[in-house]
Write a protein that holds these residues in place. Structure first.
Motif, PDB file in Angstrom:
ATOM      1  N   VAL A  47      -3.781  -2.375 -20.196  1.00 22.28           N
ATOM      2  CA  VAL A  47      -5.206  -2.118 -20.410  1.00 22.28           C
ATOM      3  C   VAL A  47      -5.875  -3.437 -20.778  1.00 22.28           C
ATOM      4  O   VAL A  47      -5.489  -4.083 -21.762  1.00 22.28           O
ATOM      5  N   GLY A  48      -6.861  -3.841 -19.980  1.00 20.71           N
ATOM      6  CA  GLY A  48      -7.526  -5.125 -20.183  1.00 20.71           C
ATOM      7  C   GLY A  48      -8.619  -5.070 -21.232  1.00 20.71           C
ATOM      8  O   GLY A  48      -8.903  -4.023 -21.824  1.00 20.71           O
ATOM      9  N   SER A  49      -9.254  -6.204 -21.454  1.00 18.70           N
ATOM     10  CA  SER A  49     -10.324  -6.298 -22.449  1.00 18.70           C
ATOM     11  C   SER A  49     -11.544  -5.467 -22.054  1.00 18.70           C
ATOM     12  O   SER A  49     -12.392  -5.158 -22.897  1.00 18.70           O
ATOM     13  N   ASN A  50     -11.632  -5.114 -20.762  1.00 18.68           N
ATOM     14  CA  ASN A  50     -12.725  -4.262 -20.283  1.00 18.68           C
ATOM     15  C   ASN A  50     -12.394  -2.773 -20.415  1.00 18.68           C
ATOM     16  O   ASN A  50     -13.119  -1.915 -19.902  1.00 18.68           O
ATOM     17  N   ASN A  51     -11.266  -2.468 -21.066  1.00 19.26           N
ATOM     18  CA  ASN A  51     -10.810  -1.091 -21.297  1.00 19.26           C
ATOM     19  C   ASN A  51     -10.351  -0.380 -20.021  1.00 19.26           C
ATOM     20  O   ASN A  51     -10.183   0.841 -20.030  1.00 19.26           O
ATOM     21  N   LYS A  52     -10.143  -1.137 -18.951  1.00 17.68           N
ATOM     22  CA  LYS A  52      -9.651  -0.546 -17.710  1.00 17.68           C
ATOM     23  C   LYS A  52      -8.156  -0.835 -17.559  1.00 17.68           C
ATOM     24  O   LYS A  52      -7.691  -1.937 -17.840  1.00 17.68           O
ATOM     25  N   ALA A  53      -7.418   0.167 -17.098  1.00 22.49           N
ATOM     26  CA  ALA A  53      -5.978   0.023 -16.913  1.00 22.49           C
ATOM     27  C   ALA A  53      -5.661  -0.436 -15.490  1.00 22.49           C
ATOM     28  O   ALA A  53      -6.360  -0.068 -14.532  1.00 22.49           O
ATOM     29  N   VAL A  54      -4.627  -1.235 -15.355  1.00 27.32           N
ATOM     30  CA  VAL A  54      -4.096  -1.615 -14.042  1.00 27.32           C
ATOM     31  C   VAL A  54      -2.585  -1.370 -14.063  1.00 27.32           C
ATOM     32  O   VAL A  54      -1.962  -1.325 -15.119  1.00 27.32           O
ATOM     33  N   TYR A  97      11.046  -2.788  -0.207  1.00 24.84           N
ATOM     34  CA  TYR A  97      10.360  -1.645  -0.808  1.00 24.84           C
ATOM     35  C   TYR A  97       8.857  -1.886  -0.731  1.00 24.84           C
ATOM     36  O   TYR A  97       8.393  -3.028  -0.820  1.00 24.84           O
ATOM     37  N   PHE A  98       8.121  -0.777  -0.560  1.00 24.07           N
ATOM     38  CA  PHE A  98       6.669  -0.855  -0.402  1.00 24.07           C
ATOM     39  C   PHE A  98       5.997   0.096  -1.393  1.00 24.07           C
ATOM     40  O   PHE A  98       6.588   1.084  -1.829  1.00 24.07           O
ATOM     41  N   ALA A  99       4.752  -0.224  -1.731  1.00 25.93           N
ATOM     42  CA  ALA A  99       4.013   0.605  -2.687  1.00 25.93           C
ATOM     43  C   ALA A  99       2.564   0.741  -2.258  1.00 25.93           C
ATOM     44  O   ALA A  99       2.006  -0.134  -1.580  1.00 25.93           O
ATOM     45  N   CYS A 100       1.943   1.830  -2.658  1.00 27.48           N
ATOM     46  CA  CYS A 100       0.507   2.026  -2.452  1.00 27.48           C
ATOM     47  C   CYS A 100      -0.052   2.779  -3.653  1.00 27.48           C
ATOM     48  O   CYS A 100       0.679   3.493  -4.351  1.00 27.48           O
ATOM     49  N   ASP A 101      -1.337   2.599  -3.905  1.00 31.99           N
ATOM     50  CA  ASP A 101      -1.945   3.270  -5.050  1.00 31.99           C
ATOM     51  C   ASP A 101      -2.438   4.660  -4.658  1.00 31.99           C
ATOM     52  O   ASP A 101      -2.129   5.151  -3.562  1.00 31.99           O
ATOM     53  N   ALA A 102      -3.196   5.297  -5.520  1.00 33.53           N
ATOM     54  CA  ALA A 102      -3.611   6.690  -5.327  1.00 33.53           C
ATOM     55  C   ALA A 102      -4.284   6.894  -3.965  1.00 33.53           C
ATOM     56  O   ALA A 102      -5.162   6.133  -3.581  1.00 33.53           O
ATOM     57  N   GLY A 103      -3.841   7.921  -3.258  1.00 29.02           N
ATOM     58  CA  GLY A 103      -4.403   8.225  -1.944  1.00 29.02           C
ATOM     59  C   GLY A 103      -3.766   7.459  -0.808  1.00 29.02           C
ATOM     60  O   GLY A 103      -3.876   7.849   0.355  1.00 29.02           O
ATOM     61  N   LEU A 130      -8.890   7.205  -9.336  1.00 28.36           N
ATOM     62  CA  LEU A 130      -9.085   8.622  -9.621  1.00 28.36           C
ATOM     63  C   LEU A 130      -9.450   9.309  -8.317  1.00 28.36           C
ATOM     64  O   LEU A 130     -10.396   8.910  -7.640  1.00 28.36           O
ATOM     65  N   THR A 131      -8.678  10.329  -7.953  1.00 30.68           N
ATOM     66  CA  THR A 131      -8.910  11.026  -6.693  1.00 30.68           C
ATOM     67  C   THR A 131      -9.378  12.453  -6.955  1.00 30.68           C
ATOM     68  O   THR A 131      -9.152  13.024  -8.012  1.00 30.68           O
ATOM     69  N   LEU A 163     -11.904   6.824  -6.112  1.00 26.35           N
ATOM     70  CA  LEU A 163     -12.684   5.828  -6.841  1.00 26.35           C
ATOM     71  C   LEU A 163     -11.803   5.145  -7.876  1.00 26.35           C
ATOM     72  O   LEU A 163     -10.805   5.716  -8.325  1.00 26.35           O
ATOM     73  N   GLU A 164     -12.157   3.927  -8.241  1.00 21.33           N
ATOM     74  CA  GLU A 164     -11.452   3.287  -9.347  1.00 21.33           C
ATOM     75  C   GLU A 164     -11.762   4.045 -10.626  1.00 21.33           C
ATOM     76  O   GLU A 164     -12.901   4.440 -10.883  1.00 21.33           O
ATOM     77  N   ALA A 165     -10.728   4.277 -11.421  1.00 20.97           N
ATOM     78  CA  ALA A 165     -10.907   5.024 -12.664  1.00 20.97           C
ATOM     79  C   ALA A 165     -11.849   4.266 -13.594  1.00 20.97           C
ATOM     80  O   ALA A 165     -11.791   3.035 -13.685  1.00 20.97           O
ATOM     81  N   PRO A 166     -12.723   4.978 -14.291  1.00 22.37           N
ATOM     82  CA  PRO A 166     -13.657   4.306 -15.212  1.00 22.37           C
ATOM     83  C   PRO A 166     -12.923   3.751 -16.426  1.00 22.37           C
ATOM     84  O   PRO A 166     -11.802   4.170 -16.744  1.00 22.37           O
ATOM     85  N   PRO A 167     -13.538   2.801 -17.116  1.00 28.31           N
ATOM     86  CA  PRO A 167     -12.910   2.263 -18.343  1.00 28.31           C
ATOM     87  C   PRO A 167     -12.851   3.337 -19.426  1.00 28.31           C
ATOM     88  O   PRO A 167     -13.636   4.285 -19.426  1.00 28.31           O
ATOM     89  N   HIS A 168     -11.904   3.180 -20.312  1.00 26.21           N
ATOM     90  CA  HIS A 168     -11.786   4.117 -21.421  1.00 26.21           C
ATOM     91  C   HIS A 168     -12.907   3.878 -22.426  1.00 26.21           C
ATOM     92  O   HIS A 168     -13.431   2.770 -22.552  1.00 26.21           O
ATOM     93  N   GLU A 169     -13.271   4.926 -23.150  1.00 27.80           N
ATOM     94  CA  GLU A 169     -14.325   4.813 -24.160  1.00 27.80           C
ATOM     95  C   GLU A 169     -13.898   3.845 -25.266  1.00 27.80           C
ATOM     96  O   GLU A 169     -12.723   3.770 -25.637  1.00 27.80           O
ATOM     97  N   ASN A 170     -14.855   3.131 -25.799  1.00 23.23           N
ATOM     98  CA  ASN A 170     -14.565   2.152 -26.850  1.00 23.23           C
ATOM     99  C   ASN A 170     -13.912   2.788 -28.072  1.00 23.23           C
ATOM    100  O   ASN A 170     -13.011   2.206 -28.680  1.00 23.23           O
ATOM    101  N   HIS A 171     -14.362   3.985 -28.431  1.00 18.17           N
ATOM    102  CA  HIS A 171     -13.817   4.605 -29.641  1.00 18.17           C
ATOM    103  C   HIS A 171     -12.356   4.989 -29.454  1.00 18.17           C
ATOM    104  O   HIS A 171     -11.576   4.998 -30.416  1.00 18.17           O
ATOM    105  N   VAL A 172     -11.956   5.294 -28.200  1.00 18.28           N
ATOM    106  CA  VAL A 172     -10.556   5.620 -27.927  1.00 18.28           C
ATOM    107  C   VAL A 172      -9.685   4.384 -28.132  1.00 18.28           C
ATOM    108  O   VAL A 172      -8.635   4.435 -28.796  1.00 18.28           O
TER     109      VAL A 172
END
Length: 322
Positions: free
Chosen positions: A183-190, A202-208, A227-228, A257-266
């Motif tokens: 989780v980065g400083s922008n509250n978004k996870a990668v 080996y190969f990988a792909c993200d959601a969808g 987020l799908t 869509l890219e998942a939104p950042p987590h709330e600051n209070h979380v």
């Protein structure tokens, strides 16, 4: 009979075998960023739980005198655990975690873990003893599942508000997969994925799986958390590029869509133990000081007005009298 054989071991050699076995078992594991939130699950409880559960089962790959056929069967089981793990991530299952205040709690929690893995698709892994159990537990922490020739990361984006690291997940005869969530400083996870070792591509792909498949290697490859609609797994890994291309056609989603950042209070709850951030203590101290100073000023004002007017009245009365 077996007890007599064990008692015949040299104590130093026995301790050495014990250390080697546990060292090999712990090469697979899981780490999580510490949290100060109330009742948060942290690494000490997770590691203690793994230890107590593994202590309740055999370890055929590290025991002496085990028939070769049993060792061979355990190794086969570990190569691909189809269907494991088939439930929601166990980090949120309160019944599976305990502070272990008594031997009874240890036994109850260990038995519940083994039952959970047995019923949710990891029954074959359990046949490999401790080596299979730790694989199943690590898979369950993230809702990771081997399914139809691929490994999928089946956690919801909203649950990824802490850093995770899944270490050395066995995939195939000679491949270990490492998966991290940061989780980065922008509250978004990668998501970060890499191969600890491998015997094929080996190969990988993200959601969808709408983007071009990414070939994995020793270097970490980064994937966005998406987020799908409807919700699907957030990462897929396979050694068959054709299979991952087919996933693109068979995963039917209306929106990605890219998942939104987590709330600051979380995030603040994990970092500081409160939803108000690092300034919360100073903020309340400042508010308290302002209130105290205001009351002191108010008292001084009332005191001055009351006693000052009394003194003024006395002075005026004395003047008139004279």
């Amino acid at each position: 009979m077996e007890l007599k054989r064990v008692l015949g071991f040299n104590t130093q050699n026995f301790q050495s075998l014990h250390d080697i076995a546990w060292g090999n078992l712990w090469t697979t594991g899981f780490s999580i960023s510490p949290s100060k939130a109330i009742n948060a699950l942290n690494g000490d409880i997770i590691n203690a739980t793994i230890y107590y559960v593994l202590s309740q089962v055999r370890a055929p790959l590290y025991e002496t005198g085990v028939p070769l056929v049993d060792i061979s069967e355990a190794n086969v089981v570990l190569t691909y655990a189809d269907g494991c793990y088939g439930g929601h991530n166990t980090l949120q299952a309160k019944n599976l975690w305990s502070s272990f205040k008594s031997e009874r709690e240890i036994v109850e929690v260990a038995n519940l873990w083994l039952l959970t893995l047995q019923r949710l698709g990891c029954h074959n892994l359990l046949k490999a003893g401790a080596s299979g159990v730790i694989q199943g537990m690590v898979l369950s922490f993230g809702g990771l599942k081997f399914s139809n020739y691929h490994l999928e990361f089946n956690s919801e984006p909203k649950d990824l508000h802490r850093d995770y690291h899944f270490r050395r997940i066995a995939y195939g005869n000679a491949t270990h997969v490492n998966i991290s969530v940061t989780v980065g400083s922008n509250n978004k996870a990668v998501i970060l994925a890499a191969l600890d070792r491998s015997d094929k591509e080996y190969f990988a792909c993200d959601a969808g799986c709408l983007d071009t498949p990414v070939q994995l290697g020793p270097e970490k490859k980064q994937f966005p958390v998406k987020l799908t609609d409807p919700i699907t797994s957030i990462l897929y890994i396979t050694s068959d590029r054709g299979h991952i291309e087919e996933l693109r056609l068979s995963i039917h989603v209306k929106e990605v869509l890219e998942a939104p950042p987590h709330e600051n209070h979380v995030m603040s709850m994990h970092k500081h133990g409160t939803g108000y951030g690092t300034m919360s203590t100073m903020f309340w101290i400042s508010i308290s000081l302002v209130i105290i100073l205001f009351h002191i000023f108010l008292f001084h004002l009332v005191y001055t007005e009351y006693f000052g007017s009394q003194e003024k009245f006395r002075s005026s009365y004395s003047f008139k009298k004279s």
